[in-house]
Design a protein around this motif. Structure first.
Motif, PDB file in Angstrom:
ATOM      1  N   LEU A 339       0.856  -1.186   0.000  1.00 11.14           N
ATOM      2  CA  LEU A 339       0.000   0.000   0.000  1.00 11.14           C
ATOM      3  C   LEU A 339       0.896   1.241   0.000  1.00 11.14           C
ATOM      4  O   LEU A 339       1.687   1.438   0.928  1.00 11.14           O
ATOM      5  CB  LEU A 339      -0.907   0.007   1.233  1.00 11.14           C
ATOM      6  CG  LEU A 339      -1.752  -1.248   1.472  1.00 11.14           C
ATOM      7  CD1 LEU A 339      -2.505  -1.133   2.792  1.00 11.14           C
ATOM      8  CD2 LEU A 339      -2.719  -1.481   0.323  1.00 11.14           C
ATOM      9  N   LEU A 340       0.773   2.070  -1.016  1.00 16.20           N
ATOM     10  CA  LEU A 340       1.596   3.279  -1.138  1.00 16.20           C
ATOM     11  C   LEU A 340       0.690   4.501  -1.140  1.00 16.20           C
ATOM     12  O   LEU A 340      -0.239   4.584  -1.953  1.00 16.20           O
ATOM     13  CB  LEU A 340       2.416   3.255  -2.432  1.00 16.20           C
ATOM     14  CG  LEU A 340       3.376   2.080  -2.630  1.00 16.20           C
ATOM     15  CD1 LEU A 340       4.019   2.153  -4.021  1.00 16.20           C
ATOM     16  CD2 LEU A 340       4.437   2.066  -1.555  1.00 16.20           C
ATOM     17  N   ASP A 341       0.945   5.443  -0.250  1.00  8.11           N
ATOM     18  CA  ASP A 341       0.147   6.671  -0.175  1.00  8.11           C
ATOM     19  C   ASP A 341       1.016   7.848  -0.606  1.00  8.11           C
ATOM     20  O   ASP A 341       1.912   8.275   0.115  1.00  8.11           O
ATOM     21  CB  ASP A 341      -0.364   6.885   1.264  1.00  8.11           C
ATOM     22  CG  ASP A 341      -1.509   7.892   1.312  1.00  8.11           C
ATOM     23  OD1 ASP A 341      -1.811   8.494   0.265  1.00  8.11           O
ATOM     24  OD2 ASP A 341      -2.103   8.061   2.387  1.00  8.11           O
ATOM     25  N   GLU A 342       0.763   8.341  -1.804  1.00 10.12           N
ATOM     26  CA  GLU A 342       1.523   9.449  -2.394  1.00 10.12           C
ATOM     27  C   GLU A 342       3.037   9.191  -2.332  1.00 10.12           C
ATOM     28  O   GLU A 342       3.791   9.966  -1.738  1.00 10.12           O
ATOM     29  CB  GLU A 342       1.184  10.765  -1.668  1.00 10.12           C
ATOM     30  CG  GLU A 342      -0.249  11.212  -1.833  1.00 10.12           C
ATOM     31  CD  GLU A 342      -0.552  11.732  -3.229  1.00 10.12           C
ATOM     32  OE1 GLU A 342       0.349  11.740  -4.084  1.00 10.12           O
ATOM     33  OE2 GLU A 342      -1.697  12.115  -3.464  1.00 10.12           O
ATOM     34  N   PRO A 343       3.523   8.116  -2.951  1.00  6.86           N
ATOM     35  CA  PRO A 343       4.949   7.787  -2.842  1.00  6.86           C
ATOM     36  C   PRO A 343       5.873   8.789  -3.519  1.00  6.86           C
ATOM     37  O   PRO A 343       7.055   8.854  -3.180  1.00  6.86           O
ATOM     38  CB  PRO A 343       5.040   6.413  -3.520  1.00  6.86           C
ATOM     39  CG  PRO A 343       3.902   6.393  -4.484  1.00  6.86           C
ATOM     40  CD  PRO A 343       2.808   7.152  -3.803  1.00  6.86           C
ATOM     41  N   THR A 344       5.359   9.576  -4.489  1.00  8.59           N
ATOM     42  CA  THR A 344       6.235  10.519  -5.192  1.00  8.59           C
ATOM     43  C   THR A 344       6.379  11.846  -4.465  1.00  8.59           C
ATOM     44  O   THR A 344       7.167  12.692  -4.902  1.00  8.59           O
ATOM     45  CB  THR A 344       5.713  10.775  -6.621  1.00  8.59           C
ATOM     46  OG1 THR A 344       4.391  11.325  -6.552  1.00  8.59           O
ATOM     47  CG2 THR A 344       5.688   9.492  -7.419  1.00  8.59           C
ATOM     48  N   ASN A 345       5.607  12.041  -3.372  1.00  9.52           N
ATOM     49  CA  ASN A 345       5.756  13.277  -2.608  1.00  9.52           C
ATOM     50  C   ASN A 345       7.198  13.409  -2.127  1.00  9.52           C
ATOM     51  O   ASN A 345       7.753  12.508  -1.515  1.00  9.52           O
ATOM     52  CB  ASN A 345       4.821  13.278  -1.386  1.00  9.52           C
ATOM     53  CG  ASN A 345       3.419  13.713  -1.755  1.00  9.52           C
ATOM     54  OD1 ASN A 345       3.129  13.967  -2.918  1.00  9.52           O
ATOM     55  ND2 ASN A 345       2.543  13.776  -0.779  1.00  9.52           N
ATOM     56  N   MET A 346       7.805  14.551  -2.393  1.00  4.95           N
ATOM     57  CA  MET A 346       9.149  14.904  -1.913  1.00  4.95           C
ATOM     58  C   MET A 346      10.266  14.135  -2.626  1.00  4.95           C
ATOM     59  O   MET A 346      11.431  14.358  -2.325  1.00  4.95           O
ATOM     60  CB  MET A 346       9.279  14.705  -0.399  1.00  4.95           C
ATOM     61  CG  MET A 346       8.298  15.511   0.410  1.00  4.95           C
ATOM     62  SD  MET A 346       8.560  15.300   2.174  1.00  4.95           S
ATOM     63  CE  MET A 346       7.021  15.961   2.810  1.00  4.95           C
ATOM     64  N   LEU A 347       9.929  13.235  -3.558  1.00  2.00           N
ATOM     65  CA  LEU A 347      10.986  12.574  -4.317  1.00  2.00           C
ATOM     66  C   LEU A 347      11.417  13.449  -5.480  1.00  2.00           C
ATOM     67  O   LEU A 347      10.596  14.105  -6.119  1.00  2.00           O
ATOM     68  CB  LEU A 347      10.491  11.231  -4.867  1.00  2.00           C
ATOM     69  CG  LEU A 347      10.247  10.088  -3.876  1.00  2.00           C
ATOM     70  CD1 LEU A 347       9.888   8.830  -4.649  1.00  2.00           C
ATOM     71  CD2 LEU A 347      11.436   9.848  -2.980  1.00  2.00           C
ATOM     72  N   ASP A 348      12.718  13.435  -5.778  1.00  2.00           N
ATOM     73  CA  ASP A 348      13.192  14.170  -6.948  1.00  2.00           C
ATOM     74  C   ASP A 348      12.886  13.366  -8.206  1.00  2.00           C
ATOM     75  O   ASP A 348      12.480  12.201  -8.152  1.00  2.00           O
ATOM     76  CB  ASP A 348      14.674  14.495  -6.833  1.00  2.00           C
ATOM     77  CG  ASP A 348      15.532  13.261  -6.637  1.00  2.00           C
ATOM     78  OD1 ASP A 348      15.365  12.299  -7.405  1.00  2.00           O
ATOM     79  OD2 ASP A 348      16.361  13.254  -5.710  1.00  2.00           O
ATOM     80  N   VAL A 349      13.099  13.993  -9.371  1.00  2.26           N
ATOM     81  CA  VAL A 349      12.736  13.354 -10.643  1.00  2.26           C
ATOM     82  C   VAL A 349      13.523  12.067 -10.849  1.00  2.26           C
ATOM     83  O   VAL A 349      12.986  11.069 -11.329  1.00  2.26           O
ATOM     84  CB  VAL A 349      12.984  14.329 -11.818  1.00  2.26           C
ATOM     85  CG1 VAL A 349      12.660  13.653 -13.143  1.00  2.26           C
ATOM     86  CG2 VAL A 349      12.141  15.587 -11.646  1.00  2.26           C
TER      87      VAL A 349
END
Length: 698
Positions: A339-349
């Protein structure tokens, strides 16, 4: 206004003295507990009706209670004056009924003692409940609602589960409800997840996506016990656990075996063994070898040049690295349901590209909440749309979901309109020949036909999200905002920036990208003047007014108060209507505006932060990850608002669609400086992909 006593005397001139004392005592002592006229009618209405000897009907009694209720709305001092008899303790109604004798109305006072005892009990329960609520508020000013889930049990699945015959890794959750406090988020919903597929869960902010993931992770909804679950949440807290250790601990099987091995070895060395330790240790060593436990430290997902192999503590990592670490823990544990909740938040490209590639090779089931369209297009094999308290399933990526959803809505609208026309046509015939004896059988037939028609509902269209940033545009002579030959460091041995020179004006739409830890947020703070450079000069126009949105904006909000109170404290002197209007401009309206901020969803908290930031009408915005937690409709609305805004914008974002919609310049933060890329985001993405190929990740 007449007092309560005056009203009682005028309406019931022959009212017995003891009954009068009881009623005025209840009105005085329990006035604060009467939240509506219905409460007051419930407390004394039945008594007044009986002592009136049926000379007053229900509507007359209610009208009298309404006058009494209005009087009780006065301040406490006036309410005290309205009662001529104050009772220190409640009078027992049964005693009054038994001992009051003959009434002055000319006959015995016929009071139903049991009914009055029930009324007294109800009033006491209401008072106790209020006292309990007030006590709870005084001891803990923030009382948050809690999520709950209920589900209709399947006897077949229960039997299979108990018999151990259920070996499937598919997840079937049927006919379940999810609530948050008194709000129903899902009603009679079904969720079917086929093993090995990757599901994207989408929907507006505040509808319950995060709550649903938490209900699944906590097994509040029934998941077969043999299916392992791991939940990566939006916010990753930092503690004193070493980074690598926190990753390794996620493999519960390995950790359990190692713990047992240590305990048994200690028993043997201390001479406390029972003789069976050797055999058990041999089994443990065999299992550890089977799962390649010794290779675990090297097996942890890298997420590209991360510092997890060091002894750094979780609290020492930035938000982006904490999210990477949480993902590394999940990917290392290899659960059956991730279960992933907004996994791209705060990750760089760079990290997002790596994660997209890695998840495409994931063997088990994924359920991911994301508002990044590009991420869902790459990762998702299916889309689950949460709306109108239900879940709708779509095969394919996000773009396919949008096309099919639009077609469904159009078809639904066409069917609804066609049926409405057909109903009207039949109704016209019925109305025309309703009283025609020769057509009676036909009219009856048409009526039956109308009854049998399924009742279609009109299309449930989601309201459009609108955001607007107030203009602060003025003609300023340059330089507007500029950094000239800036050097900056926290530690002299490590420069964050060296000879940095950048500039922006009131027409700028600049996006800053770069790896986590490259100094993007630091540069924004230097631009705002929050951090002073070690060397070089910051130029800012004297009339420049900057509005700042932090990637950790929640830290800037007082979670214990409502959004209206928050604005009132930050910007005093305005009316509540003005604060509500400001919040309403960002989708925080109605009861959302008066609920504790802590009870709002992540996206709703972001909207409150936007409302607070724009209240002073800045003419330049510096936004650090503004799309985190926002739903797709709000991201689109934010992009439109920024494009219409007459002022300058510098933002940090890794949401590809948002960057395409807003930005005209792309700054890449790396190697202690900032480089402008003429080809924009597409060129930057191609550069990263080429680096990945050289490093063997693609």
């Amino acid at each position: 206004m007449a007092s309560c006593a005056d009203i009682l005397r005028s309406e019931f001139p022959d009212l017995d003295g003891e009954v009068f004392a009881y009623v005025t005592g209840i009105l005085h002592g329990g006035g604060a507990d009467f939240e509506s006229v219905d409460d007051l009618v419930e407390a004394v209405g039945e008594l007044l009706r009986e002592v009136s000897q049926d000379t007053k009907d229900d509507s007359a009694i209610r009208e009298i209670c309404q006058r009494l209720f209005n009087t009780l709305q006065l301040d406490e001092a006036q309410a005290q004056r309205c009662s001529q008899v104050l009772l220190d303790t409640p009078i027992q109604l049964s005693q009054i009924a038994d001992g009051c004798g003959e009434c002055c109305l000319g006959g015995p006072l016929m009071v139903n003692a049991k009914k009055l005892e029930k009324a007294e009990a109800r009033l006491k329960a209401k008072q106790d409940k209020r006292m309990e609520r007030d006590s709870l508020k005084s001891s803990n000013p923030l009382v948050l609602e809690e999520a709950s889930a209920s589900q209709a049990a399947s006897k077949k699945e229960t039997r299979m589960e108990s018999s151990g015959k259920n070996k499937s890794y598919d997840v079937r959750i049927e006919n379940f409800d999810v609530s948050f406090g008194e709000r129903v988020l899902l009603a009679g919903a079904d969720l079917n997840l086929a093993f090995g597929r990757r599901y994207g869960l989408v929907g507006r902010n505040g509808l319950g996506k995060t709550t649903l993931l938490k209900m699944i992770a906590s097994r509040s909804l029934h998941i077969p016990s043999h299916i392992s679950i791991l939940h990566v949440e939006q916010e990753v807290a930092g503690d004193d656990t070493p980074a690598l250790q926190s990753v390794l601990e996620c493999d519960t099987t390995r950790e359990s075996l190692l713990r047992e091995e240590r305990d048994l070895t200690a028993k043997v060395n201390a001479g406390r063994g029972e003789g069976t330790e050797g055999a058990r240790l041999s089994e443990i060593y065999a299992k550890l070898e089977e799962i390649e436990a010794d290779k675990a430290p090297a097996r942890g997902p890298a997420l590209n040049s991360n510092p997890f192999a060091t002894s750094s503590l979780l609290r020492e990592f930035s938000g982006g690295w904490r999210m990477r670490l949480a993902l590394a823990r999940a990917l290392f544990a290899r659960p059956d349901l991730l279960l992933l909740d907004e996994p791209t938040n705060m990750l760089d490209v760079r990290a997002i590209l790596w994660l997209e590639t890695y998840l495409q090779t994931w063997q088990s089931t994924i359920l991911v909440v994301s508002h990044d369209r590009n991420f869902l297009n790459v990762v998702a094999t299916d889309i689950i749309h949460l709306h109108s308290q239900r879940l709708d399933m779509y095969r394919g990526d996000f773009e396919n979901f949008m096309k099919i959803k639009e077609e469904r809505l159009k078809n639904q609208q066409r069917e609804y309109e066609a049926q409405q026309q057909y109903r009207e046509h039949i109704q016209v015939f019925i109305d025309r020949f309703r009283y025609n004896a020769n057509r009676a059988s036909q009219v009856q037939s048409k009526l039956k036909l109308l009854e049998k028609l399924p009742e279609l509902k009109p299309v449930d269209k989601e309201s459009e999200v609108i955001m607007k940033f107030p203009d602060g545009f003025e003609k300023f002579s340059p330089p507007i905002l500029q950094l000239d030959e800036i050097d900056f460091y926290y530690d002299p041995s490590h420069y964050i920036f060296h000879s940095l020179s950048v500039s922006a004006d009131l027409e700028s739409r600049i996006c800053v990208v770069g790896e986590n830890g490259a100094g993007k947020s630091t540069m924004l703070k230097i631009l705002m003047g929050e951090l002073a450079p070690v060397r070089g000069i910051r130029h800012a126009h004297r009339n420049l007014k900057i509005g700042y949105f932090s990637q950790h904006h929640v830290d800037q909000l007082d979670l214990n108060i409502s959004a209206v109170e928050l604005l009132a404290r930050k910007f005093p002197g305005k009316t509540e209507e003005e604060y509500r209007h400001q919040l309403g401009s960002y989708g925080i309206s109605g009861e959302l505006a008066v609920r504790p901020v802590a009870s709002l969803s992540g996206g709703q908290k972001s909207r409150v932060a936007f409302a607070q930031m724009t209240m002073s009408c800045p003419n330049f915005y510096i936004l650090d990850e503004p799309t985190n937690h926002l739903d797709m409709e709000t991201i689109e609305a934010l992009a439109k608002a920024l494009n219409k805004f007459r002022g300058g914008v510098i933002l940090v974002s890794h949401n590809e669609r948002f960057i395409h919609l807003v930005c005209r310049e792309l700054w890449v933060c790396e190697n202690a400086t900032v480089t402008r890329i003429e080809g924009g985001f597409e060129q930057y993405r191609d550069i990263l992909k080429e680096q990945f190929r050289k490093e063997g990740f693609l």
